[in-house]
Design an enzyme around this catalytic site. Structure first.
Site: not given
Ligand code: M6R
Length: 616
Positions: A2, A27, A74, A100-101, A487, A491, A494, A510, A611
């Site tokens: 959060c 967040r 969140w 937050n936590g 990657e 992208k 998500e 395979h 995030k």
């Molecule tokens: O802050 P971080 O780099 O540790 O975060 C890792 C992942 O949570 C982050 O890269 C996530 O996969 C992204 N949403 C991807 O776009």
């Protein structure tokens, strides 16, 4: 995870709190709320949904108070709802708290409090906190100025888990108390006013002077003072850090979305990350005192991370191996930490994390430290939790990354890690001056090449228009191009919610080829001239089965290829193979972005995601 904000000063608190929450929405954004001190009484307003909902609440507009706390949620414990939204108050309504936590032992604490006659009105883990504070506060006979800090400390003594907490008390209407453990919290120092937030960008437009609160440090804030206390409530002085980012860098700056802005910031982010690390043909990491003896003693290097950061690790694995001749493994932090990995003092463990706050990555680092390995954090956030745990920290200089989908952090991480690989090679005498010089030369023109790719958005928008209604998309590549496929696939899934998978092109036969039929979209990445023939033959197999193909080719690959067989061809500038993921990913970031836009989705805040994942 959060976001929390706080303000104490002479201005109206509510607008400052709402502006901070808006910046922290990355967040969490399933509910939000604020508590403001109005004439010695705490006024709480909250609602389900986005922060923008709070702007519509008339009572918030009318709040005049100069002290307040706020939260964007969140959900972890309890569904997104008004009742579960923060701030939470105690039964007597004396205290309001945002948190937050995660409080891992909240069930037991709740039972203890219920046995004492307390009632609970939400399903959250947080609600035990204001009630515990009130319990300890009212039990304390000593009526001095530290009474409230003692109540917060006695409460945190009972909490197991992670927390960044802000506390308001209507019996102490001119102060606020904060504490953190394993969740971030910064204090911004103003002129007769002070700010609190989960991260710096949320309050960067008000101040550039920040205190980074360490684990189990408490702060008591008034308008004109900030007093710090350690875990035993011993008062101490803390030095403020001055941040050099400007507020514009954390704002959209004219772009429709943060993600688009951050994609376009990549040339600058790469340039800044290279910074002064290369000088007269040499890579410099003065903060690392690695010797030839130490590097030669290593049996292995482990790279541990999550999500996109883990993909950056995959993209540099073979580069590090090739340059250091040290066996290098890449692992997902949440897997690594639970499988008793073979790590000892002959292992160098590298942790990649944009935020520096990812719970699994930090836990993996602690595990490696216990096992005697040296730990090196690669992060974008100065003062983040991981930098305080690691033996060494090196920084990408991507500037604040706000969009949930990581873009500029990824390309900056690869840039920094290729530099690190070259630094290892220098120390170990594994690289000739000539080869080193060539890679450095190429690295220095890389930002211009990325700029070039960013100019050709029309073609990508057009491809997105044809692809956005698809249910599935497949990404293929071999070698280093396969890491870009991984990657690129993350992208698109998500931010556009299209089911997508990435495969090493040679694996198709395979099993996966069974899914290829007329009209299925397949994206191939081909920049490695040694492997291109093999990948082309895989692409031909799927073209025969009716797939729609989009390929990302380097100029060198494109010139020797009959590109007519593909539906769409994106050509990117040539570069050193080690650096190619930095270029090939860019059109695919844009493709994911424009697909999401075509679908009318919220690019920066995709559903169910936050995030930074600061909880397991
Ligand atoms: O802050 P971080 O780099 O540790 O975060 C890792 C992942 O949570 C982050 O890269 C996530 O996969 C992204 N949403 C991807 O776009």
């Amino acid at each position: 995870m959060c976001g929390i904000v706080g303000y104490i000063g002479n201005q109206k608190a509510a607008p400052i709190l709402l502006s901070g929450l808006t910046k922290l929405e990355y967040r969490g954004y399933d509910s939000a709320g604020i508590a403001v001190m109005e004439n010695g009484k705490i006024e709480v307003q909250k609602d389900k949904g986005r922060v923008s909902n709070l702007y519509k609440i008339k009572e918030i507009e009318n709040l005049q108070g100069n002290i307040g706390i706020a939260h964007t949620r969140w959900a972890t414990h309890g569904i997104p709802s008004k009742e579960n939204a923060h701030p939470h108050t105690d039964n007597t309504k004396k205290f309001a708290v945002v948190h937050n936590g995660i409080i891992e032992n909240y069930v037991e604490l709740r039972k203890e409090l219920e046995a004492e006659g307390y009632s609970f009105y939400s399903q959250t883990d947080t609600e035990v906190i204001p009630n515990l504070i009130q319990y300890f506060y009212d039990k304390d006979d000593k009526n001095d100025e530290l009474k409230i800090v003692r109540a917060v400390k006695n409460t945190t003594d009972k909490l197991i888990g992670s927390y960044a907490i802000e506390v308001l008390c209507n019996e102490n209407p001119d102060i606020m108390v904060v504490v953190r453990k394993d969740s971030p919290l910064v204090i911004g120092k103003g002129n007769n006013e002070n700010y609190i937030a989960s991260d710096i960008p949320a309050i960067l437009s008000y101040t550039k002077d920040f205190y980074l609160l360490e684990n189990l440090e408490f702060a008591m804030l008034s308008r004109d003072s900030i007093r710090f206390f350690d875990k035993d409530l011993k008062e101490f002085n803390k030095k403020a850090d001055t941040i050099t980012w400007n507020a514009m860098a954390a704002d959209k700056n004219g772009y429709e979305d943060y993600m688009l802005k951050e994609i376009y910031e990549q040339p600058t982010a790469i340039r800044e990350t290279i910074g002064t690390r290369v000088n007269e043909g040499i890579c410099k990491f003065d903060e690392l005192n690695f010797t030839k003896e130490y590097l030669s003693s290593l049996k292995q290097i482990y790279i541990v991370a999550c999500g996109t950061a883990m993909h950056a690790g995959l993209a540099v694995k073979s580069t590090i191996e090739r340059m250091s001749r040290i066996h290098t493994q890449v692992d997902i932090a949440s897997e690594f930490r639970y499988r008793d990995p073979l790590v000892d003092e002959k292992t160098l463990c590298i942790f990649i994390t944009q935020s520096g706050e990812t719970a699994d990555t930090i836990a993996a680092l602690k595990l490696c430290k216990e096992k005697g390995a040296k730990t090196l954090a690669v992060t974008n956030v100065i003062g983040s939790s991981i930098t305080r745990e690691a033996d060494y920290a090196i920084y990408t200089h991507a500037g604040p990354e706000i969009a949930v989908a990581s873009t500029k952090a990824y390309t900056s991480q690869i840039t920094l890690l290729v530099l690190l690989a070259m630094y290892f090679a220098q120390i170990l005498n594994n690289i000739s001056k000539e080869e080193l010089g060539n890679i450095i030369k190429e690295m220095l023109v890389l930002p211009n090449k990325v700029e070039e790719v960013l100019k050709s958005t029309e073609q990508i928008k057009d491809i997105a228009k044809h692809m956005f209604k698809e249910k599935d998309v497949f990404y293929l590549g071999r070698g280093i191009d396969y890491t870009t496929a991984q990657e690129a696939s993350l992208k698109v899934k998500e931010i556009s919610y299209i089911h997508s998978e990435s495969y090493a092109a040679g694996e198709l036969k395979h099993g996966t080829i069974a899914l290829i039929e007329k009209g299925v979209n397949v994206i191939g990445i081909m920049t490695d001239t040694n492997l291109v023939k093999k990948t082309v033959s895989n692409m031909e197999e799927i073209i025969t089965r009716g797939a729609i193909t989009t390929v990302v080719l380097s100029e060198e690959v494109a010139k020797d290829l009959n590109t007519d067989i593909f539906t769409n061809v994106i050509v990117v500038p040539n570069t050193e193979i080690y650096l190619s993921p930095i270029i090939t990913v860019v059109p695919l970031q844009l493709l994911a972005y424009y697909i999401s836009k075509e679908k009318g989705l919220d690019v920066d805040k995709p559903r169910n995601l936050a995030k930074s994942v600061t909880v397991e």
